[in-house]
Design a protein around this motif. Structure first.
Motif, PDB file in Angstrom:
ATOM      1  N   GLN A   1      -9.546   3.494  -5.505  1.00 10.95           N
ATOM      2  CA  GLN A   1      -9.030   2.450  -4.622  1.00 10.95           C
ATOM      3  C   GLN A   1      -8.687   3.008  -3.245  1.00 10.95           C
ATOM      4  O   GLN A   1      -9.037   2.418  -2.220  1.00 10.95           O
ATOM      5  CB  GLN A   1      -7.791   1.799  -5.244  1.00 10.95           C
ATOM      6  CG  GLN A   1      -8.084   0.880  -6.414  1.00 10.95           C
ATOM      7  CD  GLN A   1      -6.820   0.297  -7.016  1.00 10.95           C
ATOM      8  OE1 GLN A   1      -5.831   0.076  -6.324  1.00 10.95           O
ATOM      9  NE2 GLN A   1      -6.847   0.052  -8.322  1.00 10.95           N
TER      10      GLN A   1
ATOM     11  N   LYS B   1      -6.871   4.782  -9.180  1.00  9.20           N
ATOM     12  CA  LYS B   1      -6.075   4.823  -7.949  1.00  9.20           C
ATOM     13  C   LYS B   1      -6.792   5.640  -6.872  1.00  9.20           C
ATOM     14  O   LYS B   1      -6.810   5.262  -5.704  1.00  9.20           O
ATOM     15  CB  LYS B   1      -4.683   5.398  -8.214  1.00  9.20           C
ATOM     16  CG  LYS B   1      -3.787   5.390  -6.979  1.00  9.20           C
ATOM     17  CD  LYS B   1      -2.406   5.969  -7.248  1.00  9.20           C
ATOM     18  CE  LYS B   1      -1.557   5.021  -8.066  1.00  9.20           C
ATOM     19  NZ  LYS B   1      -0.128   5.469  -8.110  1.00  9.20           N
TER      20      LYS B   1
ATOM     21  N   SER C   1      -3.865  -7.718  -4.349  1.00 11.32           N
ATOM     22  CA  SER C   1      -2.599  -7.274  -3.763  1.00 11.32           C
ATOM     23  C   SER C   1      -2.452  -7.709  -2.307  1.00 11.32           C
ATOM     24  O   SER C   1      -1.354  -7.681  -1.760  1.00 11.32           O
ATOM     25  CB  SER C   1      -2.490  -5.748  -3.853  1.00 11.32           C
ATOM     26  OG  SER C   1      -3.478  -5.119  -3.061  1.00 11.32           O
ATOM     27  N   ALA C   2      -3.558  -8.107  -1.683  1.00 11.92           N
ATOM     28  CA  ALA C   2      -3.518  -8.498  -0.271  1.00 11.92           C
ATOM     29  C   ALA C   2      -3.266  -9.988  -0.076  1.00 11.92           C
ATOM     30  O   ALA C   2      -3.035 -10.429   1.053  1.00 11.92           O
ATOM     31  CB  ALA C   2      -4.834  -8.120   0.407  1.00 11.92           C
TER      32      ALA C   2
ATOM     33  N   LEU D   1      -7.512  -4.471  -4.979  1.00 13.98           N
ATOM     34  CA  LEU D   1      -6.941  -4.457  -3.633  1.00 13.98           C
ATOM     35  C   LEU D   1      -6.877  -5.861  -3.045  1.00 13.98           C
ATOM     36  O   LEU D   1      -5.918  -6.215  -2.353  1.00 13.98           O
ATOM     37  CB  LEU D   1      -7.772  -3.541  -2.730  1.00 13.98           C
ATOM     38  CG  LEU D   1      -7.679  -2.048  -3.055  1.00 13.98           C
ATOM     39  CD1 LEU D   1      -8.794  -1.272  -2.363  1.00 13.98           C
ATOM     40  CD2 LEU D   1      -6.313  -1.497  -2.639  1.00 13.98           C
ATOM     41  N   SER D   2      -7.877  -6.665  -3.331  1.00 16.76           N
ATOM     42  CA  SER D   2      -7.906  -8.031  -2.826  1.00 16.76           C
ATOM     43  C   SER D   2      -6.750  -8.849  -3.389  1.00 16.76           C
ATOM     44  O   SER D   2      -6.118  -9.638  -2.674  1.00 16.76           O
ATOM     45  CB  SER D   2      -9.244  -8.685  -3.180  1.00 16.76           C
ATOM     46  OG  SER D   2      -9.329  -9.982  -2.640  1.00 16.76           O
TER      47      SER D   2
ATOM     48  N   LEU E   1     -10.743   1.932   0.003  1.00 14.45           N
ATOM     49  CA  LEU E   1      -9.930   1.280   1.033  1.00 14.45           C
ATOM     50  C   LEU E   1     -10.026   2.047   2.346  1.00 14.45           C
ATOM     51  O   LEU E   1     -10.240   1.461   3.414  1.00 14.45           O
ATOM     52  CB  LEU E   1      -8.474   1.217   0.572  1.00 14.45           C
ATOM     53  CG  LEU E   1      -7.477   0.611   1.572  1.00 14.45           C
ATOM     54  CD1 LEU E   1      -7.663  -0.896   1.649  1.00 14.45           C
ATOM     55  CD2 LEU E   1      -6.038   0.946   1.158  1.00 14.45           C
TER      56      LEU E   1
ATOM     57  N   LEU F   1       0.830  -1.206   0.000  1.00 15.95           N
ATOM     58  CA  LEU F   1       0.000   0.000   0.000  1.00 15.95           C
ATOM     59  C   LEU F   1       0.863   1.254   0.000  1.00 15.95           C
ATOM     60  O   LEU F   1       0.546   2.244  -0.671  1.00 15.95           O
ATOM     61  CB  LEU F   1      -0.928   0.007   1.222  1.00 15.95           C
ATOM     62  CG  LEU F   1      -2.036  -1.051   1.266  1.00 15.95           C
ATOM     63  CD1 LEU F   1      -2.867  -0.881   2.527  1.00 15.95           C
ATOM     64  CD2 LEU F   1      -2.925  -0.975   0.030  1.00 15.95           C
TER      65      LEU F   1
ATOM     66  N   LYS G   1     -12.176  -3.132  -5.305  1.00 19.49           N
ATOM     67  CA  LYS G   1     -12.074  -4.212  -4.321  1.00 19.49           C
ATOM     68  C   LYS G   1     -11.309  -5.409  -4.884  1.00 19.49           C
ATOM     69  O   LYS G   1     -10.522  -6.040  -4.169  1.00 19.49           O
ATOM     70  CB  LYS G   1     -13.471  -4.637  -3.861  1.00 19.49           C
ATOM     71  CG  LYS G   1     -14.169  -3.606  -2.973  1.00 19.49           C
ATOM     72  CD  LYS G   1     -15.540  -4.090  -2.515  1.00 19.49           C
ATOM     73  CE  LYS G   1     -15.442  -5.264  -1.567  1.00 19.49           C
ATOM     74  NZ  LYS G   1     -16.774  -5.689  -1.078  1.00 19.49           N
TER      75      LYS G   1
ATOM     76  N   ARG H   1       2.050   1.614  -3.481  1.00 19.95           N
ATOM     77  CA  ARG H   1       0.939   1.875  -4.397  1.00 19.95           C
ATOM     78  C   ARG H   1       0.463   3.325  -4.305  1.00 19.95           C
ATOM     79  O   ARG H   1       0.159   3.960  -5.319  1.00 19.95           O
ATOM     80  CB  ARG H   1      -0.218   0.923  -4.072  1.00 19.95           C
ATOM     81  CG  ARG H   1      -1.549   1.209  -4.769  1.00 19.95           C
ATOM     82  CD  ARG H   1      -1.458   1.068  -6.253  1.00 19.95           C
ATOM     83  NE  ARG H   1      -2.754   1.230  -6.911  1.00 19.95           N
ATOM     84  CZ  ARG H   1      -2.898   1.553  -8.186  1.00 19.95           C
ATOM     85  NH1 ARG H   1      -1.832   1.750  -8.951  1.00 19.95           N
ATOM     86  NH2 ARG H   1      -4.099   1.676  -8.714  1.00 19.95           N
TER      87      ARG H   1
END
Length: 244
Positions: free
Chosen positions: A143, A140, A193-194, A190-191, A147, A125, A187, A128
């Motif tokens: 996001q 971006k 990348s997690a 981000l998901s 987030l 993060l 989502k 990013r």
């Protein structure tokens, strides 16, 4: 020992473990208000357009009679009447403390001593969302906003209508499709990348009432502290503060 006599023909309410007789004036007021509410419901059903035109003024007058001058709540009420009623009930905007906005506080964020399972995602993060947020592209910004808003509410979640409204996508005339697509895309990105973390709880509900939330409250707290330490935090609703 004397026992209190209760007239079973009179209405009563419960206080603690005791049954108490409702004072006559309260009984009459309660009955009158129930009739008024039924009348308003009937008018809303028989003349929807007319009721929609007069209801906002009725609500504002009732609030003024109840709370008097309250600039903060007046602003929230106007926002609810204009747009927020699509995804929240009236009681949700009532301040818990009279005349005071709700503030959430979070500890300042630091990469030191981060739990091992969260460190990689927080580092991602940081990379990013570095740089000048005013030069970010729309995806971006979306996001970061999604987030941040979801992290700040933790497992309680945020209604889709509120997210769409804050993204500025609720006036496109496309029944919320651009907004819901933007939320879904953010989502998913981000998901990914997690991974291997489970970032989101399953969304529930439909339309503007659909509820989005973090799956892990501890991770949500860390992400909330992270986003509030970024200059881009200005993109988020201004109701949160950092401690220390």
């Amino acid at each position: 020992m004397k026992s209190k006599q209760i007239n079973k023909k009179e209405p009563y309410y419960v206080t603690g473990n005791n049954l108490e007789t409702m004072p006559p004036e309260q009984t009459l007021q309660k009955a009158r208000n129930e009739k008024f509410l039924k009348a308003l419901q009937t008018l809303a059903e028989r003349d929807p357009e007319g009721f929609s035109n007069v209801a906002p003024e009725l609500i504002k007058r009732s609030v003024w009679n109840w709370r008097g001058a309250d600039p903060f709540f007046a602003e929230r009420l106007s926002n609810w009447i204009d747009t927020a009623h699509k995804w929240s009930d009236f009681k949700e905007i009532l301040p818990k403390e009279a005349h005071l906005p709700r503030k959430k506080t979070f500890e300042a964020f630091s990469f030191e001593n981060l739990p091992k399972q969260y460190g990689g995602f927080l580092e991602h993060l940081s990379q990013r969302f570095e740089g000048d947020y005013t030069r970010w592209d729309a995806s971006k910004r979306d996001q970061f906003t999604i987030l941040g808003m979801l992290a700040l509410e933790g497992k309680e979640g945020v209604r889709q209508g509120r997210l769409i409204h804050h993204l500025g996508l609720d006036s496109t005339g496309s029944v919320g499709l651009p907004g819901s697509n933007a939320i879904r895309a953010a989502k998913i990105a981000l998901s990914r990348s997690a991974k291997p973390l489970q970032l989101w709880a399953p969304a529930t509900g439909n339309g503007s009432e659909r509820l989005h939330a973090f799956d892990d409250s501890n991770l949500a707290d860390l992400v909330a502290r992270f986003v509030l330490n970024q200059q881009a935090a200005i993109l988020l609703p201004p109701v949160y503060t950092l401690e220390g």
